[in-house]
Motif scaffolding. Structure first.
Motif, short mmCIF file in Angstrom:
data_model
loop_
_atom_site.label_atom_id
_atom_site.label_comp_id
_atom_site.label_asym_id
_atom_site.label_seq_id
_atom_site.Cartn_x
_atom_site.Cartn_y
_atom_site.Cartn_z
N VAL A 300 76.87 -6.70 58.83
CA VAL A 300 76.75 -7.76 57.82
C VAL A 300 75.98 -7.24 56.60
CG1 VAL A 300 75.72 -10.00 57.31
CG2 VAL A 300 76.93 -9.65 59.47
N ALA A 301 74.90 -6.52 56.85
CA ALA A 301 74.04 -6.05 55.76
C ALA A 301 74.75 -5.07 54.84
CB ALA A 301 72.78 -5.42 56.34
N THR A 302 75.64 -4.27 55.40
CA THR A 302 76.30 -3.23 54.61
C THR A 302 77.71 -3.59 54.17
OG1 THR A 302 77.07 -2.16 56.65
CG2 THR A 302 74.97 -1.40 55.73
N GLY A 303 78.24 -4.66 54.71
CA GLY A 303 79.60 -5.07 54.36
C GLY A 303 80.67 -4.35 55.15
N CYS A 304 80.27 -3.66 56.20
CA CYS A 304 81.24 -2.92 57.03
C CYS A 304 81.85 -3.82 58.10
CB CYS A 304 80.55 -1.75 57.72
SG CYS A 304 80.09 -0.39 56.62
N GLU A 305 82.99 -3.40 58.58
CA GLU A 305 83.54 -3.97 59.80
C GLU A 305 82.97 -3.20 60.99
OE1 GLU A 305 87.75 -3.81 59.60
OE2 GLU A 305 87.90 -5.17 57.88
N VAL A 306 82.87 -3.85 62.14
CA VAL A 306 82.32 -3.19 63.31
C VAL A 306 83.22 -3.44 64.52
CG1 VAL A 306 80.84 -5.18 63.90
CG2 VAL A 306 80.24 -2.88 64.73
N ALA A 307 83.41 -2.39 65.32
CA ALA A 307 84.23 -2.49 66.54
C ALA A 307 83.45 -1.92 67.71
CB ALA A 307 85.54 -1.74 66.36
N PHE A 308 83.60 -2.55 68.87
CA PHE A 308 82.87 -2.16 70.07
C PHE A 308 83.85 -1.66 71.13
CE2 PHE A 308 80.39 -5.48 68.00
CZ PHE A 308 79.15 -4.88 67.89
N GLU A 309 83.53 -0.52 71.71
CA GLU A 309 84.31 0.02 72.82
C GLU A 309 83.38 0.23 74.01
OE1 GLU A 309 86.91 4.03 73.98
OE2 GLU A 309 86.29 3.68 71.90
N TRP A 310 83.56 -0.58 75.04
CA TRP A 310 82.66 -0.54 76.19
C TRP A 310 83.17 0.46 77.22
CZ3 TRP A 310 78.09 -3.11 76.13
CH2 TRP A 310 77.94 -4.11 75.17
N GLY A 311 82.27 1.30 77.73
CA GLY A 311 82.60 2.22 78.80
C GLY A 311 82.35 1.57 80.15
N PRO A 312 82.48 2.33 81.22
CA PRO A 312 82.23 1.77 82.56
C PRO A 312 80.77 1.38 82.74
CG PRO A 312 82.50 4.15 82.66
CD PRO A 312 82.85 3.75 81.28
N SER A 313 80.55 0.20 83.27
CA SER A 313 79.19 -0.30 83.51
C SER A 313 78.73 0.08 84.91
CB SER A 313 79.14 -1.82 83.35
OG SER A 313 79.34 -2.18 82.00
N TYR A 314 77.54 0.66 85.01
CA TYR A 314 76.97 1.03 86.31
C TYR A 314 76.02 -0.07 86.78
CZ TYR A 314 78.55 5.89 85.61
OH TYR A 314 79.31 7.02 85.43
N ALA A 315 76.16 -0.45 88.03
CA ALA A 315 75.28 -1.45 88.61
C ALA A 315 73.98 -0.79 89.08
CB ALA A 315 75.97 -2.14 89.79
N ASP A 316 72.94 -1.60 89.24
CA ASP A 316 71.72 -1.11 89.85
C ASP A 316 71.98 -0.78 91.31
OD1 ASP A 316 71.93 -4.09 89.61
OD2 ASP A 316 70.41 -4.02 91.19
N LEU A 317 71.09 0.00 91.91
CA LEU A 317 71.29 0.48 93.28
C LEU A 317 70.69 -0.49 94.29
CD1 LEU A 317 72.39 3.10 94.75
CD2 LEU A 317 69.99 3.78 94.89
N LYS A 318 71.50 -0.97 95.20
CA LYS A 318 71.03 -1.83 96.28
C LYS A 318 70.58 -0.97 97.46
CE LYS A 318 72.01 -5.79 94.31
NZ LYS A 318 70.91 -6.69 93.86
#
Length: 429
Positions: A300-318
């Protein structure tokens, strides 16, 4: 006359097996360490391990079922040994990791992880077959399955997550592995050979953020441009400020992947990679939402567009307490200084993440650590050198013996297996 306990019998049988396979195990360890490969590119490691089991199937009286490129993952594999009626017996699995890090090789010691799991698999097969020959046909000990899973891309690609989604852990009653860390003279807990420290592995979101602006001549007409690099800088500052207001157990860290092409061109595109970590999957969600706002604000501050690419999420260890307690008991019975810190305090290695956490949400899991002599911590060149040493290999073999004995207990002891499952179900609630 002294009567051996089942633990003592399994220890003797497991140690005999590891002596018998020592040459092959040392060779495969050095082969993996000497040829580091990145996530999903571990073709040499995959082929070398599968070839080892081809050789063992033809030169010993064990028949292993070997699946290359298992579950449609090119560098994953599955090796199984089944005795008796598989529909009646229990199943244990060992995870072998073998991916390296860019530029610094096996700086997390995945060669040792792979070798210790291969060794534990072989020792379990050997000890269980010996036990089965003396068991009655109706005994559970007469039927069992032992599985070795080659799990690529732990460092970044979440190989175990893909394997989970494709059914690799279906029907598994316990899944075990160990991980090397450096000895730490300032921390007595990390001077022991083997340690189990619950709470030491965090849930982890991985995120690539790309800002898109508008190119322009940086000297002649900069006012015509929208600077994507400015958005990256603003986002970096935003996240750095956020760090002051997050929990001490949480982590946010990143790198600039692309900041533009030439100084005289306003960057049209720039991107960053960030890892976000928190003690649990639940608390990670809230933290990730806050981090995303840092990137959105920069856009928003710079006037750019932004895109998000999520990788694999690791869970905490049980943590599975019966497995941990059994492992510590076995290691101590073999004369190794071993610690199980179940006081609820966070471990000295809090900050790391592993896709074994995702496995531990699905089946009873174990992820012990063992110390090796090295001049550096994990993910440094010094650790790479330490991971290739003979002493590091020997310490991994000691832990492989401990895992194998625990695996045997899961396979033959109904009461112990029930406690493992009960603890797993309680931990998931």
């Amino acid at each position: 006359m002294t009567v051996q306990t089942s633990e003592e019998r399994f220890i003797a049988s497991v140690q005999e097996a590891l002596r018998n396979y020592d040459t092959q195990l040392q060779n495969i360890n050095q082969q993996i360490w000497s040829n580091p490969e990145l996530a999903y590119e571990e073709h040499q490691a995959h082929d070398a391990i599968c070839t080892l089991f081809d050789t063992l199937s033809s030169t010993t009286d064990f028949t292993f079922t070997i699946h290359r490129s298992a579950y449609d993952i090119p560098t994953a594999f599955e090796v199984t040994y089944t005795h008796g009626d598989p529909s009646r017996g229990r199943v244990v699995a060992f995870n072998a990791e073998y991916d390296a890090l860019p530029g610094i090789g096996h700086a997390c010691g995945h060669n040792l992880i792979a070798t210790s799991s291969i060794a534990a698999f072989l020792a379990t097969c050997h000890a269980m077959r010996s036990a089965a020959t003396t068991a009655s046909a109706a005994s559970d000990a007469a039927s069992f399955t032992v599985k070795l899973l080659g799990t690529p891309a732990e460092e970044s690609g979440g190989g175990k997550i893909q394997l989970l989604e494709r059914g690799a852990y279906q029907g598994v009653h316990a899944c075990l592995m160990v991980h090397p860390v450096p000895m730490a003279p300032q921390n007595p807990r990390l001077l022991t050979l083997a340690t189990v420290l619950p709470g030491g592995y965090l849930a982890n979101d991985k995120l690539r953020v790309t800002f898109t602006g508008k190119p322009a001549h940086a000297a002649a007409a900069p006012w015509e441009g929208i600077n994507a690099l400015d958005a990256v800088v603003a986002a970096y500052v935003n996240v750095s400020l956020l760090r002051q207001q997050i929990l001490p157990t949480q982590r946010v860290h990143g790198v600039i992947v692309n900041g533009g092409e030439r100084p005289n061109v306003i960057p049209r595109s720039a991107s960053v990679d960030y890892y976000i970590r928190s003690p649990t999957v639940k608390s990670l969600k809230g933290l990730s939402e806050r981090v995303v706002k840092c990137f959105e604000a920069a856009a928003v501050a710079t006037g750019c567009e932004v895109a998000f690419e999520w990788g694999p999420s690791y869970a905490d260890l049980k943590t599975n307490n019966p497995i941990c307690e059994s492992y510590v008991s076995v290691m101590r019975a073999m004369g190794h200084l071993t610690l199980f810190d179940n006081t609820g305090q966070k471990s000295a290695i809090t900050g790391a993440s592993t896709d074994q956490g995702n496995v531990s949400y699905t089946v009873p899991g174990f992820h012990g650590i063992f110390t090796i002599p090295t001049d550096g911590v994990n993910h440094t060149p010094g650790f790479t050198q330490g991971a290739g040493s003979l002493e590091a290999y020997q310490r991994g073999m000691a832990c492989a013996a401990g895992m194998a004995v625990v695996a045997c207990q899961v396979l033959v002891d109904d009461e112990f297996a029930a406690r493992v499952q009960q603890d797993f179900e309680m931990e998931r609630e």
